[in-house]
Write a protein that holds these residues in place. Structure first.
Motif, PDB file in Angstrom:
ATOM      1  N   SER A 245       0.806  -1.219   0.000  1.00  0.00           N
ATOM      2  CA  SER A 245       0.000   0.000   0.000  1.00  0.00           C
ATOM      3  C   SER A 245       0.840   1.270   0.000  1.00  0.00           C
ATOM      4  O   SER A 245       0.549   2.211  -0.733  1.00  0.00           O
TER       5      SER A 245
ATOM      6  N   ASP B 204     -10.937   4.680  10.255  1.00  0.00           N
ATOM      7  CA  ASP B 204      -9.919   5.734  10.295  1.00  0.00           C
ATOM      8  C   ASP B 204      -9.183   5.712  11.632  1.00  0.00           C
ATOM      9  O   ASP B 204      -9.528   4.953  12.546  1.00  0.00           O
TER      10      ASP B 204
ATOM     11  N   ARG C  72      -6.711   1.503   4.249  1.00  0.00           N
ATOM     12  CA  ARG C  72      -7.249   2.862   4.074  1.00  0.00           C
ATOM     13  C   ARG C  72      -6.645   3.519   2.845  1.00  0.00           C
ATOM     14  O   ARG C  72      -7.313   4.258   2.134  1.00  0.00           O
ATOM     15  N   GLU C  73      -5.370   3.258   2.612  1.00  0.00           N
ATOM     16  CA  GLU C  73      -4.645   3.980   1.566  1.00  0.00           C
ATOM     17  C   GLU C  73      -4.485   3.210   0.261  1.00  0.00           C
ATOM     18  O   GLU C  73      -4.011   3.778  -0.724  1.00  0.00           O
TER      19      GLU C  73
ATOM     20  N   LYS D 199       0.457   9.618  10.344  1.00  0.00           N
ATOM     21  CA  LYS D 199       0.930   8.638   9.370  1.00  0.00           C
ATOM     22  C   LYS D 199       2.416   8.361   9.589  1.00  0.00           C
ATOM     23  O   LYS D 199       3.271   8.668   8.760  1.00  0.00           O
TER      24      LYS D 199
ATOM     25  N   LYS E  62      -5.410   1.874  -3.198  1.00  0.00           N
ATOM     26  CA  LYS E  62      -6.356   2.324  -4.228  1.00  0.00           C
ATOM     27  C   LYS E  62      -7.393   1.246  -4.561  1.00  0.00           C
ATOM     28  O   LYS E  62      -8.503   1.568  -4.987  1.00  0.00           O
TER      29      LYS E  62
ATOM     30  N   SER F  65      -4.603   1.259   8.514  1.00  0.00           N
ATOM     31  CA  SER F  65      -3.883   2.171   7.632  1.00  0.00           C
ATOM     32  C   SER F  65      -3.601   1.657   6.219  1.00  0.00           C
ATOM     33  O   SER F  65      -3.849   2.365   5.238  1.00  0.00           O
TER      34      SER F  65
END
Length: 296
Positions: A50, A116, A92-93, A166, A95, A89
């Protein structure tokens, strides 16, 4: 009358996937007890995909499917009556996270919810953390994951403020944490702890738990900043291979343990904390308790 329920939590993190199965023991006139029945950890480093290529690779999608099938079978064998699966995380990121979630649901019947950083911190706070909090003390709770770190400040046993950054171990390994993120973390911690005479750290995450286990201390005893700093220097002096062969660290722990310690040490330095407590709590524990108490 004694009643035992079985709940499970699936935590899909940036460094590993976990299945926690918990016995919930209810007895009339007594407090409810949560006892760990089984914990399975699978080192699928989703964050490596990711955070570098921006999506979950085909290989790791297949590994996730296999892991979820195994988790579902284990829950069936244990007669789990209720469960939730949360991803943090890395998912979440990615695509292609929606595509991955749809594939897994289709092939395993397990529905994954991506949460989140704020919800992650709130779920962890629903664990037995309150039992550690003394009314006359101030605590900075630090949960270091593979993709992010969650901070929560407690005073008078109440949550004052929390924030997610992050900055996680897998990101640090890939040199993907910019200097301004460290600056933001330092400013946030310094500003929010400035007016408290003494701050005590509470740490969670697989790496700090491993460090605590290596210390040989009894549960509920703190680790000092000096001890943590000496361990950081010692581990840094060893090669990746030496950490595996001489310290018996897992292959997926031997590299991330150093960046994790860097985050904890900086949090202690910026908050002025001299000690860190390491209770056995985490996102999986929080999911089970939040489900039981109807918070999620």
């Amino acid at each position: 009358m004694l009643k035992i329920k079985k709940y499970a939590a699936i935590d899909i993190g940036s460094n590993a996937m976990r299945l926690l199965i918990t016995n919930i023991v209810e007895q009339e006139g007594a407090a409810t007890h949560f006892n760990k029945n089984s914990l399975v950890r699978v080192p699928i480093r989703l964050g490596q995909d990711s955070f570098t290529i921006g999506e979950i690779s085909k290989e790791n999608i297949e590994r996730m499917i296999d892991a979820m099938i195994a988790f579902r079978l284990l829950m069936k064998v244990h007669k789990v009556e209720k469960y939730l699966a949360f991803a943090t995380s890395a998912m979440r990121e990615a695509k292609n996270s929606k595509e991955v979630i749809a594939i897994i649901k289709n092939q395993t019947k397990i529905k994954i919810e991506v949460i989140d950083g704020n919800k992650e911190a709130a779920i962890i706070a629903s664990t037995d953390l309150h039992q550690l909090l003394k009314y006359d003390k101030t605590y900075l709770y630090v949960d270091v994951g593979g993709g992010s770190t969650e901070f929560s400040l407690f005073s008078n046993a109440k949550l004052i403020v929390s924030k997610s950054f992050k900055a996680g171990t897998v990101r640090l390994l890939n040199e993907m944490v910019l200097e301004n993120v460290w600056k933001e973390m330092k400013e946030w911690i310094t500003e929010n702890t400035l007016y408290y005479d003494e701050v005590i750290l509470i740490g969670s995450g697989g790496n700090i738990n491993k460090i605590f286990k290596m210390s040989g201390k009894i549960q509920d005893s703190p680790l000092s900043y000096l001890y943590l700093n000496s361990q950081f220097a010692y581990l840094n002096s060893l090669t990746y291979e030496q950490r595996i062969t001489e310290l018996s660290l897992n292959t997926d722990r031997a590299d991330v343990i150093i960046p994790a310690l860097k985050i904890y040490l900086n949090a202690m330095k910026w908050s002025g904390a001299r000690n860190i407590y390491v209770p056995k709590i985490g996102l999986s524990d929080g999911i089970v308790k939040a489900m039981y108490y109807g918070k999620i």
